[in-house]
Design a protein around this motif. Structure first.
Motif, short mmCIF file in Angstrom:
data_model
loop_
_atom_site.label_atom_id
_atom_site.label_comp_id
_atom_site.label_asym_id
_atom_site.label_seq_id
_atom_site.Cartn_x
_atom_site.Cartn_y
_atom_site.Cartn_z
N ARG A 154 36.00 -13.15 -22.89
CA ARG A 154 37.40 -13.58 -22.83
C ARG A 154 38.34 -12.39 -22.98
NH1 ARG A 154 41.00 -15.30 -27.03
NH2 ARG A 154 42.65 -16.66 -26.23
N ALA A 186 40.92 -23.27 -22.90
CA ALA A 186 42.01 -22.71 -22.11
C ALA A 186 43.34 -23.30 -22.54
CB ALA A 186 41.77 -22.99 -20.63
N PRO A 187 44.45 -22.57 -22.37
CA PRO A 187 45.77 -23.10 -22.72
C PRO A 187 46.06 -24.39 -21.97
CG PRO A 187 45.90 -20.73 -22.29
CD PRO A 187 44.53 -21.17 -21.89
N GLU A 247 39.41 -18.32 -17.76
CA GLU A 247 38.52 -19.46 -17.97
C GLU A 247 37.30 -19.38 -17.05
OE1 GLU A 247 37.29 -23.11 -19.76
OE2 GLU A 247 38.68 -21.50 -20.33
N ASP A 303 45.40 -17.61 -16.47
CA ASP A 303 44.59 -18.41 -17.39
C ASP A 303 43.32 -18.92 -16.70
OD1 ASP A 303 46.50 -18.04 -19.33
OD2 ASP A 303 47.49 -19.96 -18.98
N THR A 320 49.31 -12.30 -16.98
CA THR A 320 49.19 -12.88 -18.32
C THR A 320 50.17 -14.02 -18.51
OG1 THR A 320 48.49 -10.76 -19.24
CG2 THR A 320 49.34 -12.39 -20.78
N GLU A 334 40.92 -11.07 -20.17
CA GLU A 334 42.35 -11.02 -20.48
C GLU A 334 42.93 -9.64 -20.19
OE1 GLU A 334 42.53 -12.35 -24.49
OE2 GLU A 334 42.83 -14.48 -23.93
#
Length: 409
Positions: A313, A361-362, A336, A332, A326, A317
């Motif tokens: 992760r 994930a968000p 993921e 995202d 970002t 990122e």
């Protein structure tokens, strides 16, 4: 030009009425016959304004064209109100209210007919004509006001967007009908007080010439067109929207296949049942198949949760940040996809679970239960997964170089 306008409106209304009354899979929605009566009544009203039609009927009874068009207009107003009553009231209550409105319609048309005949016998008495207009405009104005209020209120409660838009367009049409009613009231005052503010016998050459034609011709024409469009729009849009929905579901189902296959291979227990999807055979079940696929992918994500690597992760990122993505849905999804790929590989290799799994994930919680939102998110993930859009290895251990030396040397 005016004859062309009235003839065109009448033809459009009759076509719309035919669309409403034709069978659609053996099911007709509530208010079908009321809407059909509305459209046919409006079509007859505008047809009676066409000069050659008016000349034909008035060759038998002088000036009867006005009585016919006004009667058809009141019938249309009654039909449109009956449509709303059937939508808003219980069936028994709606039938009682409709019967009462039809009774008032019969009384109004009978009164107008009597006053019309008396006017013919009394050399077109202005006073008798004023009473005739009073009956007509009172019934029309009250019905237009009630219908406008009900459609606007109902538009705030409709769940389908096409219904909300259609009802609001219909409410705007009612406003033009009220403008026409106000013009008639002005004419009524002029006749009753013998002010002669509106000359008789002057025909409209265009929808705006002379100026009073804006109120006597254009306003009612726009009212009818907008009401027709507003009431017909949901019925026309619905089959098209269903076609687009089924196509989107079928395409989404196919686009999720690579991601689903890898997850199902790593965690076969999440597959609910064996069934093949063929759009030609199961077009009507596309939502079921897509829903099942989304559930299986999400269940697979839960099964792979112990293998979600925090290090993968972090690497993903950093790659996303380098690309300026970002905090975006695409960024995202790339993160993921990298985590899922690493988890799938770890699960297949029989690796030990992570000491601390990477978080979801968000937006995972906010999308729960929303098929479209979940599908659109998984489509982003599936695209990133298929394209390999993470710039780092998908496992926690760096791959050795062929010579056995450090690949970074």
């Amino acid at each position: 030009m005016i004859d062309l306008l009235f003839s065109g409106v009448a033809v459009v209304l009759l076509l719309a009425a035919g669309y409403w009354v034709r069978g659609r899979g053996g099911h007709r929605p509530t208010g079908t016959w009321a809407v059909a009566a509305l459209l046919v009544s409006f079509a007859l009203a505008f047809g009676s304004y066409v000069s050659y039609v008016e000349s034909a009927v008035e060759s038998v009874v002088p000036h009867v064209g006005r009585l016919l068009s006004n009667s058809f207009t009141l019938a249309a107003a009654t039909a449109v109100l009956a449509f709303m009553l059937q939508l808003n009231l219980e069936p028994d209550e709606a039938r009682r209210s409709i019967r009462l409105r039809v009774l008032f319609l019969g009384i109004s048309v009978a009164g107008m007919t009597v006053l019309f005949a008396a006017g013919q016998l009394n050399d077109q008495s202005p006073q008798l004509y004023a009473l005739y207009v009073l009956i007509y405009i009172t019934y029309l104005g009250v019905t237009a006001k009630d219908f406008c209020k009900q459609t606007w209120r109902q538009s705030h409660h409709s769940r389908r967007r096409s219904q909300r838009v259609g009802l609001r367009v219909t409410a705007v049409g009612c406003l033009f009908a009220l403008l026409y009613a106000a013009y008639k009231v002005f004419g009524l005052v002029s006749i009753g007080l013998e002010l002669n503010l509106l000359p008789h016998g002057v025909r409209c050459s265009t929808p705006v010439s002379p100026v009073r034609c804006v109120f006597s011709v254009t306003a009612p024409a726009l009212a009818v067109l907008l009401i027709t469009l507003g009431l017909t729009l949901p019925a026309v849009v619905w089959p098209f929207s269903q076609f687009l929905r089924r196509r989107w579901e079928a395409r989404s189902f196919a686009a999720l296949a690579p991601l689903w296959k890898d997850i199902a291979d790593a965690a076969p227990e999440v597959v609910l049942a064996s069934a093949e999807f063929h759009e030609e055979q199961h077009g009507d079940d596309s939502d079921f198949f897509l829903h099942r696929r989304v559930i299986e992918i999400n269940d697979g994500g839960l099964a792979l949760h112990p293998h979600r690597s925090p290090r993968v992760r972090e690497n993903a990122e950093r790659a996303v940040a380098a690309r300026g993505l970002t905090g975006t849905p695409d960024g995202d999804a790339i993160v993921e996809a990298a985590i899922l790929r690493a988890a799938v590989n770890a699960k297949k290799a029989g690796s030990a679970p992570q000491a601390e799994a990477a978080p979801p994930a968000p937006g995972t919680a906010s999308r729960a239960g929303d098929l479209r939102a979940e599908t659109e998110w998984l489509l982003l993930v599936a695209h990133a997964y298929a394209q390999g859009e993470d710039a780092h290895p998908v496992t926690d251990e760096p791959a050795p170089s062929p010579s056995g030396t450090d690949p970074q040397a």
